[in-house]
Design a protein around this motif. Structure first.
Motif, PDB file in Angstrom:
ATOM      1  N   ILE C 171     -19.912   5.621 -25.333  1.00  0.00           N
ATOM      2  CA  ILE C 171     -18.517   5.275 -25.020  1.00  0.00           C
ATOM      3  C   ILE C 171     -18.407   3.778 -24.750  1.00  0.00           C
ATOM      4  CG2 ILE C 171     -16.672   5.537 -23.305  1.00  0.00           C
ATOM      5  CD1 ILE C 171     -17.409   8.482 -23.067  1.00  0.00           C
ATOM      6  N   ALA C 197     -14.710   9.805 -20.994  1.00  0.00           N
ATOM      7  CA  ALA C 197     -13.758   9.540 -22.074  1.00  0.00           C
ATOM      8  C   ALA C 197     -12.376   9.272 -21.485  1.00  0.00           C
ATOM      9  CB  ALA C 197     -13.713  10.718 -23.041  1.00  0.00           C
ATOM     10  N   VAL C 204      -8.352   9.824 -27.347  1.00  0.00           N
ATOM     11  CA  VAL C 204      -9.478  10.738 -27.536  1.00  0.00           C
ATOM     12  C   VAL C 204      -9.095  11.875 -28.474  1.00  0.00           C
ATOM     13  CG1 VAL C 204     -11.108  12.292 -26.386  1.00  0.00           C
ATOM     14  CG2 VAL C 204     -10.278  10.249 -25.188  1.00  0.00           C
TER      15      VAL C 204
END
Lengths: 336, 336, 336, 336
Positions: C171, C197, C204
């Motif tokens: 990420i 996330a 997302v």
């Protein structure tokens, strides 16, 4: 068919398989790899109790290379089949809509529904007279009386008719009244009934069993065709999965898969699969986009009072809106 | 039964449900929460087309609170039932072993197997004379001739006999020859056949459908009992799941679940569920430990040559070893 | 929440439940039927260990009446959400096509593919740099190098970019290079990753877990939104069932079901779900007809040489034909 | 590996496959049947993008003949492995019982439970400090504080300890406090976490994913072992099926299947799989009879007040009765 031996299988194990196969009059092809020995088998497999090879020492697996269904198989019949049911035809170039109540309740109800579905564009009237119900205490159908109503309503509005059958007795009655019979999901592997349907002379709509694989379904169709009746239409109606938001999971991927494997027409039932009228229109459209040759849709004059499966039935208004929305979609997909 | 309304349902929607229910002669209990209104319904539900309530405006869900099966329900019959099949009894306090070939092939084969399973401790001889096969081109059974062999072999060795039936014709033949009939997985929701089995007078072994829920299975048993035949034994034989390492997934948890819900005896079939003789002994023992009243095991004089389901059959030697290993286990669980 | 007591529950059992609930500061509504007593519970359920009520004597079942997800719930956010990912937007009125290779292999490969998918109408370039693979010995992705290629290819052709992430480290890298991140099916309930996330600030794409229910999926989305990130897009990519003709079973009914339950955009992945390029075009069209807001399609310059998932990738020519066939369909469904 | 060509594949299609394979340095064995041509492939498959062969013209199917897991494979390690976790060992000849609360709640609670499970015969104390919960609003665990309680309770009563980990951070904390870590079902294919668990040096209990096949599970174990950590124990905890009478379906057949395929110890979790304390004792016994090396059982001092999974927890009394009933069963199965 291929026999895969276990790694380091003993030579006598390999020989045992070879002689078993050859004793039955088939030929073998041996392929010895570094890790694994493989035996290819060529010849008439109906002469060989092949599944038993697995019991042989050092045999790991048997891999079939040809399907067990022949008459339903596209490999041997590349042209798509069109099935004629009374005045309606099901196959490439058209979208056949079968509509009506889950269960036939009264004559006047059926007449009212028949008129409505005809006006909206259906060509086949569906209606259950013999209902397979999970509980013995639920409404089981009007039986022959229901079939008679179907015949009259179909005739009055120029609709072909289809009705589910659950027994030889029901088939004998259906032959007198309707244009097409349906084998339901629960009876997809009732092989006695499949054979009787094959001998009935009527075209057969074969619904997919609740947890039938595509190959089991095609083998069930083979039972019907093997009796001399090539007029089989397959109906995807949802499979049982862990998901409970819909009654079943409509497996639309089955449509392109079937298209490759069989020449038989394929339709979809968005009513039974989803279990809710709210999901019927999007799934009906999706089925057409996936290549379906037709749809089976439940329509009721008063869904809230239906004796069976009310929540999934469309009202006349909702059904008419759906068929009007399907028209441009059909045009796009080259269907009538 | 409970009707759960959607959050912020309009008062007129609630009233519509109330008056629909009351019009059918049932009583309602209203419970209004901050978020949600709930309507309890009391009275004879057979008078109410309850599933259709879902079509009413602002109705979210219907939750049933009682089961649809009554005669099979332990709530109303707390004592466990023992079913008598010829000389054998199936129920609490014993472990009944049914053993034999998947399909009856020849008279001498059956005699040989009957002797072996008797010596190893089985009390019921199983053998298929009518085989439901996926492909129409597979061996379909010896039919009445096979039943005759069953009768003779049973008599010769003092074994009760059981045979699968697939049609009314097969039931009529079975009545003449065997002590118990079996409804197979593919016919668990063939309601016509269930009713005929109920009327046959013979005890019935009801196998679980390949993707039947426990409640659907109990409703199928209800069909048989409702015909006046209380002698039903349930047989767990594996359900279809995504896992392919075994043919099906033997659901042994179903045994304690059924024990709570029904008074009927419960047996397990480790042969068809796993599809491999190697897994039969551990799963047979596990079934006994889970509380099974009996086992159905495939045994064959020559598994590698069996005409049907060879890979899952035990040899005589393996079967005798299994039954001898089961003995101390039975003692531990208070069975015979 | 509703507590359903067993038939003939003892009054002291009912009282025990009432006092347990009230002790936690919630209110109860008692409804006593002839057969069954029901207790409605109103108040803040987070204060109540509700699942434990099942352990209470004579309690039969607990029925929740409200969903556990709030921020993802359409009941509280009736307007559909549009998610912006770089230059692309996903939501009502458009059909967003994400296309590209399963795995980024080389820079030149990615540039070639980016150009082709741009020309055919895609607005988002997809490509895997971190690959979750079943076997530890399979190709695991180019990692940060792959992300860099994605950024460059996206910039060169005016495409937004999306890449799967499998760890916090991924990420952190993704934030530097791509416009949107994807949580794959295997990580749908990796709650640590969902929270990270959520905190990343990037939109997302949340793929459905291989056997996730729709409600579990929405709860997973809730984890992301609860971190302050409302930009979640759901992607149906097939569920695991017993059917093996396709890799997974694309559950298109999930689209109308989700439409009712959530305001989040929904797309479908016909490539991973079917596992075969031959089924991608019909299922892509079916997804649009079912109401999808977008599609994720695998495209490769040379599918036969792809390092991952070649059999399901479309060639440039097949992809261009698909997008051209989708255009009139989009027009019909009011999408861009 | 075997490539099965379609019936009547063109010679140039066969040649294309042959040259693709040989170009990658592997050998081919051609076997031409009347109907079907088969190509055997021998050599190092990691050099071959084998799945892409499916994209080649006239290729019907690829059949793997060897498993992708090596280190977990019994073929290469025939002797069963015993895993040591603190003072407890898991493997052949013993039945290891892991017991404790689903979630650690308070220090005094854990001490009380530890004492009770020790007295009843458990050798490993289980307790969750990091809880993966479906809803973000459910109790998520005490984290490091919970681990500290575990260490103290284990020390006080001479129990080894095990705790689920959900992130690298949790693993780093666990190393300081507990003897064994658990990877839960939802993280079975969180490959990053598997690798970190492999590098932790602690023995790992790997639960089966909710819809993982046995082969995917063994590949997940391979991820851990490939990091140099051979101390992996597999835990069957139920798979997701259509049946809802139990939370999941405990797949006990997986035990004998795993026994053939791997040398790793196998235990079963009858608590999470069934979701009800009533079904734990029969399924615990069935697991032992099926060959399990151990059991993981939830025990709570006050199930009705448990913060997580109360309905499936055993009371002290019920747990003590279960372990005493297991003793003669263990003796029968040659376990300590």
């Amino acid at each position: 068919m291929i026999v895969i031996m276990k790694p380091n299988a003993a030579p006598q194990s390999v020989n045992a398989v070879l002689s078993f196969v050859e004793k039955h009059g088939l030929q073998t092809h041996l392929s010895q790899g570094e890790e694994v020995t493989i035996i290819g088998i060529v010849g008439d497999k109906t002469k060989l109790p092949t599944e038993n090879l697995v019991s042989y020492k050092d045999v790991d697996r048997i891999v079939p290379v040809t399907e067990s269904y022949k008459l339903a198989n596209r490999k041997f019949h590349p042209e798509p089949t069109t099935v004629q049911a009374g005045s309606a035809s099901i196959g490439p170039g058209s979208l056949t809509i079968m509509a009506g109540p889950c269960a036939v309740e009264t004559e006047s109800q059926l007449v009212e529904i028949a008129q409505a579905v005809k006006e909206a564009g259906a060509t086949i009237l569906r209606g259950g007279a013999y209902k397979p119900r999970t509980s013995p205490y639920s409404f089981q159908g009007l039986e022959e009386e229901g079939l008679r109503y179907m015949k009259e309503a179909g005739k009055a509005f120029g609709l072909a008719t289809i009705c589910e059958v659950v027994s030889q007795e029901a088939i004998e009655a259906a032959v007198k009244y309707v244009d097409m019979i349906q084998i339901g999901a629960r009876n997809m592997q009732n092989f006695i009934l499949l054979k009787e349907a094959g001998r009935s002379g009527l075209p057969v709509l074969l619904k997919r069993g609740l947890c039938a694989t595509i190959d089991e379904w095609l083998n069930a169709a083979e039972y019907i065709i093997a009796e001399g009746n090539p007029n089989v239409v397959l109906c995807e109606r949802g499979i049982r999965t862990y998901e409970t938001s819909t009654r079943n999971t409509l497996d639309l991927s089955a449509i392109p898969v079937l298209r490759e494997r069989t020449h038989l027409p394929i339709i979809a039932d968005p009513s039974h699969s989803t279990g809710s009228y709210r999901y019927v229109p999007p799934m009906a459209k999706a089925a057409v986009a996936a290549g379906a040759d037709g749809l089976m849709v439940e329509v009721h004059n008063n869904p809230a009072c239906a004796l069976s499966d009310g929540p999934q039935s469309l009202t006349f208004k909702k059904f008419a809106r759906l068929t009007s929305e399907l028209k441009p979609l059909c045009a796009l997909f080259g269907r009538e």
